[in-house]
Every structure is written in structure tokens, then in C-alpha cells.
Design a protein around this motif. Structure first.
Motif, PDB file in Angstrom:
ATOM      1  N   TYR A 252       0.815  -1.209   0.000  1.00 58.26           N
ATOM      2  CA  TYR A 252       0.000   0.000   0.000  1.00 58.26           C
ATOM      3  C   TYR A 252       0.853   1.266   0.000  1.00 58.26           C
ATOM      4  O   TYR A 252       0.447   2.304   0.506  1.00 58.26           O
ATOM      5  CB  TYR A 252      -0.937  -0.029   1.210  1.00 58.26           C
ATOM      6  CG  TYR A 252      -1.830  -1.248   1.201  1.00 58.26           C
ATOM      7  CD1 TYR A 252      -2.971  -1.296   0.405  1.00 58.26           C
ATOM      8  CD2 TYR A 252      -1.503  -2.379   1.942  1.00 58.26           C
ATOM      9  CE1 TYR A 252      -3.781  -2.424   0.368  1.00 58.26           C
ATOM     10  CE2 TYR A 252      -2.310  -3.520   1.907  1.00 58.26           C
ATOM     11  CZ  TYR A 252      -3.445  -3.528   1.117  1.00 58.26           C
ATOM     12  OH  TYR A 252      -4.235  -4.648   1.086  1.00 58.26           O
ATOM     13  N   ARG A 357      -9.741 -17.852  -5.229  1.00 58.22           N
ATOM     14  CA  ARG A 357      -9.535 -16.708  -4.344  1.00 58.22           C
ATOM     15  C   ARG A 357      -9.854 -17.015  -2.882  1.00 58.22           C
ATOM     16  O   ARG A 357      -9.148 -16.556  -1.978  1.00 58.22           O
ATOM     17  CB  ARG A 357     -10.392 -15.521  -4.806  1.00 58.22           C
ATOM     18  CG  ARG A 357      -9.733 -14.725  -5.927  1.00 58.22           C
ATOM     19  CD  ARG A 357     -10.529 -13.500  -6.318  1.00 58.22           C
ATOM     20  NE  ARG A 357      -9.754 -12.689  -7.241  1.00 58.22           N
ATOM     21  CZ  ARG A 357      -9.031 -11.626  -6.898  1.00 58.22           C
ATOM     22  NH1 ARG A 357      -8.996 -11.248  -5.629  1.00 58.22           N
ATOM     23  NH2 ARG A 357      -8.348 -10.943  -7.788  1.00 58.22           N
ATOM     24  N   SER A 358     -10.892 -17.776  -2.633  1.00 53.43           N
ATOM     25  CA  SER A 358     -11.263 -18.039  -1.240  1.00 53.43           C
ATOM     26  C   SER A 358     -10.190 -18.829  -0.505  1.00 53.43           C
ATOM     27  O   SER A 358      -9.945 -18.622   0.687  1.00 53.43           O
ATOM     28  CB  SER A 358     -12.594 -18.792  -1.183  1.00 53.43           C
ATOM     29  OG  SER A 358     -12.491 -20.023  -1.878  1.00 53.43           O
ATOM     30  N   ARG A 361      -6.592 -16.706  -0.218  1.00 55.84           N
ATOM     31  CA  ARG A 361      -6.489 -15.712   0.859  1.00 55.84           C
ATOM     32  C   ARG A 361      -5.650 -16.219   2.025  1.00 55.84           C
ATOM     33  O   ARG A 361      -5.062 -15.435   2.775  1.00 55.84           O
ATOM     34  CB  ARG A 361      -7.892 -15.317   1.326  1.00 55.84           C
ATOM     35  CG  ARG A 361      -7.907 -14.230   2.394  1.00 55.84           C
ATOM     36  CD  ARG A 361      -9.307 -13.706   2.670  1.00 55.84           C
ATOM     37  NE  ARG A 361      -9.703 -12.701   1.679  1.00 55.84           N
ATOM     38  CZ  ARG A 361     -10.540 -12.921   0.681  1.00 55.84           C
ATOM     39  NH1 ARG A 361     -11.104 -14.115   0.542  1.00 55.84           N
ATOM     40  NH2 ARG A 361     -10.850 -11.965  -0.166  1.00 55.84           N
ATOM     41  N   PRO A 365      -1.285 -12.248   0.259  1.00 57.32           N
ATOM     42  CA  PRO A 365      -1.842 -10.950   0.653  1.00 57.32           C
ATOM     43  C   PRO A 365      -2.438 -10.182  -0.515  1.00 57.32           C
ATOM     44  O   PRO A 365      -3.096  -9.158  -0.318  1.00 57.32           O
ATOM     45  CB  PRO A 365      -0.609 -10.221   1.200  1.00 57.32           C
ATOM     46  CG  PRO A 365       0.533 -10.785   0.421  1.00 57.32           C
ATOM     47  CD  PRO A 365       0.179 -12.232   0.189  1.00 57.32           C
ATOM     48  N   VAL A 367      -4.782 -11.054  -2.527  1.00 58.73           N
ATOM     49  CA  VAL A 367      -6.215 -11.263  -2.727  1.00 58.73           C
ATOM     50  C   VAL A 367      -6.986 -10.004  -2.354  1.00 58.73           C
ATOM     51  O   VAL A 367      -7.910  -9.579  -3.063  1.00 58.73           O
ATOM     52  CB  VAL A 367      -6.704 -12.473  -1.909  1.00 58.73           C
ATOM     53  CG1 VAL A 367      -8.216 -12.637  -2.052  1.00 58.73           C
ATOM     54  CG2 VAL A 367      -5.991 -13.743  -2.350  1.00 58.73           C
ATOM     55  N   ASP A 368      -6.628  -9.405  -1.243  1.00 57.24           N
ATOM     56  CA  ASP A 368      -7.327  -8.199  -0.800  1.00 57.24           C
ATOM     57  C   ASP A 368      -6.783  -6.938  -1.465  1.00 57.24           C
ATOM     58  O   ASP A 368      -7.493  -5.938  -1.574  1.00 57.24           O
ATOM     59  CB  ASP A 368      -7.211  -8.066   0.726  1.00 57.24           C
ATOM     60  CG  ASP A 368      -7.899  -9.212   1.457  1.00 57.24           C
ATOM     61  OD1 ASP A 368      -8.996  -9.620   1.011  1.00 57.24           O
ATOM     62  OD2 ASP A 368      -7.349  -9.708   2.451  1.00 57.24           O
ATOM     63  N   ARG A 369      -5.539  -6.985  -1.927  1.00 60.75           N
ATOM     64  CA  ARG A 369      -4.956  -5.803  -2.581  1.00 60.75           C
ATOM     65  C   ARG A 369      -5.558  -5.584  -3.960  1.00 60.75           C
ATOM     66  O   ARG A 369      -5.837  -4.456  -4.359  1.00 60.75           O
ATOM     67  CB  ARG A 369      -3.432  -5.997  -2.703  1.00 60.75           C
ATOM     68  CG  ARG A 369      -2.709  -4.924  -3.524  1.00 60.75           C
ATOM     69  CD  ARG A 369      -2.792  -3.558  -2.857  1.00 60.75           C
ATOM     70  NE  ARG A 369      -1.955  -2.581  -3.542  1.00 60.75           N
ATOM     71  CZ  ARG A 369      -2.327  -1.864  -4.614  1.00 60.75           C
ATOM     72  NH1 ARG A 369      -3.540  -2.028  -5.110  1.00 60.75           N
ATOM     73  NH2 ARG A 369      -1.507  -0.994  -5.160  1.00 60.75           N
ATOM     74  N   GLN A 371      -8.723  -6.480  -6.295  1.00 62.31           N
ATOM     75  CA  GLN A 371     -10.071  -7.027  -6.288  1.00 62.31           C
ATOM     76  C   GLN A 371     -10.424  -7.725  -7.598  1.00 62.31           C
ATOM     77  O   GLN A 371     -11.407  -8.452  -7.674  1.00 62.31           O
ATOM     78  CB  GLN A 371     -11.083  -5.920  -6.001  1.00 62.31           C
ATOM     79  CG  GLN A 371     -10.897  -5.265  -4.637  1.00 62.31           C
ATOM     80  CD  GLN A 371     -10.961  -6.268  -3.496  1.00 62.31           C
ATOM     81  OE1 GLN A 371     -11.875  -7.110  -3.446  1.00 62.31           O
ATOM     82  NE2 GLN A 371      -9.997  -6.197  -2.583  1.00 62.31           N
TER      83      GLN A 371
END
Length: 522
Positions: A252, A357-358, A361, A365, A367-369, A371
Motif C-alpha cells: 500500500y 480466491r477463497s 487468501r 496478501p 487477494v485483498d490488494r 479485487q
């Protein structure tokens, strides 16, 4: 005191072997396989010990020679674990704090399974006449499989990538990375079988030739590696703006990466204006410098391009007009802004493209970065940058054979590898990655510019030597004169043909063993 029980079944010379030694033999073979894998790791970058790689393959050839398929698989698996676990230690450096050792262990195990398949195949074909040749071809076949499977494959740790220098590297100009892998395996298998044949005092000519011919061929090809300019020269500058060494937290910090590299480009412009650095013809920035929408709006990058007065090539995440999300390289030109683009062809599984994806996770990291998955490109990257036709491969692309082959065939006179290796700290990953670029330089007879966010950036000559490089985790600009070359090497012209030929040799040898067993039963 009773005499030890003896057997004559496991000795080539028919002499008896003590029961204790017979019981210890499986453990000794297993230990030899693991140690061989560790030796292959020792041959890998950053250590420049190319000659250790065939010496590491030799014990594997010895322990699988004449064994059953299942035993060959087991020894190959142990060899693979001995090699892959330390080689891929940078995965643990990257993900370990948050995810523990499981991603590292899982990837290393999957890759080791393919080396287990190599061991199984080598065991089967070791009974054929000319065994070293077929064993080396089977090793290539297993490597080709792991380069493409699963999820697009993971070519890290190919035998060829242990050879960024040395006697076998020139073979890359003829048959690419796959021929270098074959040569390393052939020398190793030749040495291994030679040891066995010397004990038996017969049939040593073929393995001796297998061990010597690739080395002699590499030495003979060395003078043919072209380094002279054929389309003039270009002065290239590389901006390494640096990145914080914070591992996963870098996910990030896009603004930090952007600002650091804009600052580095401004420093380059100031040095040029002051006469401290000659004005370059082209400036290369790393992967993940920007983040752009369909209009490719980046006023700071546009401004520094105008100030430098030359094309600037930079990487970033880009959304196209149709909403497609890609990892791209964009050429920015003075006066006209964003121009030619290249989309990364080989996406990193569980990072840039995320299957399941499930489940992913639990180990990634990204997966959430991200979408949505990135979409790979399907065209060679040849960007017009002034007088330079720049062939581009983004980071992970360099591990695959097709990216730069396509660019060189489409007229690239210089190659570039923008990358972001800052995730992996001071691990060996950046050195392993750099070795791939050195091999690609020889393979296609082109200078290669590596531009990394935090190092190792480098300017590589067409013969694979490093003309200039940066230190890791420093803000540092490089510059140098590079030859622009147009001649196609045999490897460029042949493309995937050597891969198909050597893979079919390995597959054919395996088929021959099946036919031979059927014939023996009849």
C-alpha cells in the motif's frame, strides 16, 4: 562369531556385499540425493560457481541409474527438496511474518515433485544405450512441464539459470535456455555414468563424450558471441529510486514508489543540466512506478520527461478503456506524452492473477490488494523510444523463453527488464533474477537493461557481462553506452524449436523403455 551374510545381486563385478552395507545403501543414496540438491543450490546466484551445477547433477545420475521408477522418483524428490527449499527461501522472507512457512514449503514441494518426475524418468531411460543423452533429455522434459504447470508454471531454478557465466553459457545463443539446461544435465549425467562405468571397466566412451562435448562446444562458440554495435549505440540511464524495506507493507505504498522515482528522475535531469552526466538517449524506470487510468494521466512523469528531453519508459498498473486491469510498461515522449505500451505476458500466480480466491487468501496478501485479476498481454513488447527499438519484459517475464524471443524477432535492438524486487528484502532473489537477464542477453545477442525499484539494477552487455550495476536498497542512477544490435542469433530464429526437439527426445526415450519392457516380457 558368525560371518556376515553376503549377496552378489547389487554388485556389477559379482563380488559379495556385506549385509550391513546393503542395508545402509538406500540411506546413503537418499543422503547423496539431498546433498546433490544442496550442491546445486550452492551453484546458484549470487555465487558465480557455474561448474558446480553439472557436478551436482552427477550424484543424482548415479543414485537413479538402473533403479526402479519409484525409487528414481523418491531420489529425484529428495534432490528437488535439497535444491528448492534453500533456493526459494526468499518466499519465506517475503510472506513468513504474516503467513508462516506454508507458502514457501508448498511451492518448494510442488517444484520438487517435478524434479521427482525427472528422477523417475532418468531411472527408466538409464538402461538404454547412450543413457546420459536420454537422461538429460528427460530432465529437460520435466523442466518444461514445471515451466508451464500448474497455473502457468514457475520456471524459477532452471538449470540454465545457474549459468550466467562460464563455458556453457554461449550455448544459449544457439538453442536458448533449454539447450543450456540440456548441456548442464548432459555433462552431469555423463560424469555420473562415467563413474559407474569406470568401476565396471567397460563402456566409458559414451559417458566421457557426454561430459566433454558440451564444454567443448561452449568454448568453440565463445568467439561467436556478438557484442559490436550494428545499428549504432545508445546512452541509457536507469533510475533506481529505491523503496522502503518493509516487506508486505509495501503493498500500500504506491505513492512512495512513485515519488521516489520521480525524485530520482529529477536528480538525473539536474545532473544532466549540470554536465555531471551525459544526456541519455533513453531513460528506463522500474515496474510499479505509476498507476494510470485510460488517459495515462501523470503530470509529474510528463514534466520530468519534458525536462530530460528524451523518451522515458516506466512501469505501472493501468486500467484500459474497457476496464481491463494490466501490468504495463509505457513509453513517455517529450511533447506527446504516453505512447507505445506493453502488457506483461506472464502473470505471477496468486499475486497478479489469483486462482481459487477463497483459498488463496490463506497464502497470499494480494487477494485483498487486487479485487480483480490482471489480464496478460499476448503481444511482444517492442517500444519506439527515439532511435531505440526497446524490447521489454516485465519482471517475471524474463523467466520465460517466449517474451524476449518475440521482441527480438520483431526488431528490438535493445532489451529491458523493469522490475520491483523490493518485496524480498536483501534475499538472494534479486541475484537469481539478474542471472536470468544475463542469460537472455547471450541468447538474443542484445544488451539488457535491468531497472529495479530497490536493486539490483544493471546494464548488461550482449555477452552477459555486467557493465554497471547498483547496490540494493539505495537510491542510485546508472548510465552507460550500449550497442544496438539487429542480427538474429540462431536461438532467436529457432524460437521454441529446441524445446520441442529436446522434449520429444525425452518423451521418445520413455516410450522406448515401455516398448523394451513389453518386448522383454514376450
Amino acid at each position: 562369531m558368525s560371518a556376515p551374510t553376503v549377496t552378489t545381486q547389487d554388485r556389477a563385478d559379482g563380488q559379495p556385499r556385506p549385509r550391513l552395507l546393503r542395508r545402509a545403501a538406500p540411506w546413503l543414496r537418499a543422503a547423496a540425493a539431498v546433498l546433490a540438491g544442496l550442491l546445486l543450490y550452492a551453484a546458484s546466484p549470487p555465487r558465480d560457481l557455474w561448474w558446480l551445477a553439472p557436478l551436482a547433477v552427477a550424484p543424482l545420475a548415479v543414485v537413479v541409474h538402473g533403479r526402479r521408477t519409484r525409487a528414481g522418483f523418491g531420489h529425484g524428490l529428495l534432490f528437488g527438496l535439497g535444491y528448492m527449499l534453500p533456493l526459494l527461501g526468499w518466499i519465506q522472507d517475503f510472506l513468513g511474518v504474516q503467513f508462516g512457512p506454508w507458502p514457501w514449503l508448498g511451492v518448494a514441494l510442488v517444484e520438487a515433485v517435478f524434479l521427482g518426475l525427472a528422477g523417475a524418468g532418468m531411472a527408466r531411460v538409464s538402461r538404454l544405450p547412450g543413457a546420459p543423452v536420454w537422461m538429460a533429455a528427460v530432465f529437460v522434459l520435466a523442466e518444461v512441464l514445471r515451466d508451464s504447470q500448474p497455473f502457468g508454471g514457475f520456471p524459477w531454478g532452471r538449470l540454465a539459470f545457474t549459468q550466467p557465466s562460464g563455458a556453457l553459457l554461449p550455448l544459449a545463443s544457439v538453442g536458448g535456455a533449454v539447450l543450456v539446461t540440456f548441456a548442464v544435465a548432459l555433462v552431469g549425467c555423463g560424469l555420473g555414468v562415467l563413474v559407474l562405468r569406470l568401476r565396471a571397466r567397460d563402456r566409458w566412451v559414451v559417458p566421457a563424450a557426454a561430459a566433454l562435448v558440451p564444454l567443448l562446444a561452449g568454448a568453440a562458440l565463445q568467439p561467436s558471441i556478438g557484442v559490436e554495435p550494428q545499428a549504432g549505440t545508445a546512452r541509457v540511464a536507469v533510475v533506481q529510486g529505491n523503496a522502503p524495506d518493509i516487506g508486505l507493507d509495501l503493498l500500500y505504498e504506491d505513492d512512495v514508489l512513485h515519488d521516489n522515482h520521480i525524485r530520482g528522475a529529477r536528480q538525473l535531469a539536474a545532473d544532466v543540466d549540470a554536465g555531471r552526466v551525459p544526456r541519455p538517449d533513453l531513460v528506463v524506470l522500474p515496474e510499479q512506478v505509476g498507476s494510470w487510468g485510460p488517459t495515462r494521466y501523470d503530470p509529474q512523469l510528463t514534466a520530468v520527461t519534458e525536462r530530460l528531453g528524451v523518451p522515458v519508459v516506466a512501469g505501472g498498473f493501468a486500467v484500459d478503456r474497457d476496464g481491463t486491469f494490466r501490468n504495463r510498461i509505457v513509453a513517455w515522449n517529450p511533447g506527446s506524452g504516453a505512447g507505445d505500451e506493453y502488457a506483461k505476458q506472464h502473470l505471477v500466480p496468486f499475486a497478479e492473477t489469483i486462482p481459487m480466491r477463497s483459498v488463496a487468501r490463506l497464502v497470499s496478501p494480494f487477494v485483498d490488494r487486487f479485487q480483480q485479476d490482471m489480464v496478460p498481454g499476448d503481444l511482444p513488447g517492442v517500444l519506439r523510444a527515439g532511435a531505440v527499438r526497446l524490447g521489454v519484459g516485465l519482471c517475471y517475464d524474463v523467466a520465460y523463453d517466449d517474451v524476449f524471443a518475440g521482441a527480438a524477432r520483431d526488431g528490438a535492438t535493445l532489451l529491458a527488464v523493469p522490475t520491483n524486487n523490493a518485496w524480498y528484502g536483501h534475499s538472494e532473489m534479486s541475484w537469481q533474477h539478474l542471472a536470468m537477464s544475463r542469460l537472455r542477453a547471450v541468447e538474443h545477442g542484445r544488451a539488457v537493461v535491468v531497472s529495479a525499484t530497490s536493486g539490483i539494477s544493471a546494464i548488461i552487455a550482449p555477452d552477459g557481462t555486467i557493465a554497471n550495476r547498483s547496490e540494493q536498497f539505495t537510491a542510485q542512477n546508472l548510465d552507460g553506452e550500449v550497442p544496438l544490435r539487429t542480427e538474429r542469433t540462431p536461438a532467436t530464429a529457432l524460437g521454441a524449436a529446441p524445446t520441442w526437439v529436446l522434449s520429444l527426445l525425452g518423451a521418445g526415450a520413455l516410450v522406448a523403455t515401455a516398448r523394451r519392457r513389453t518386448h522383454d516380457k514376450n
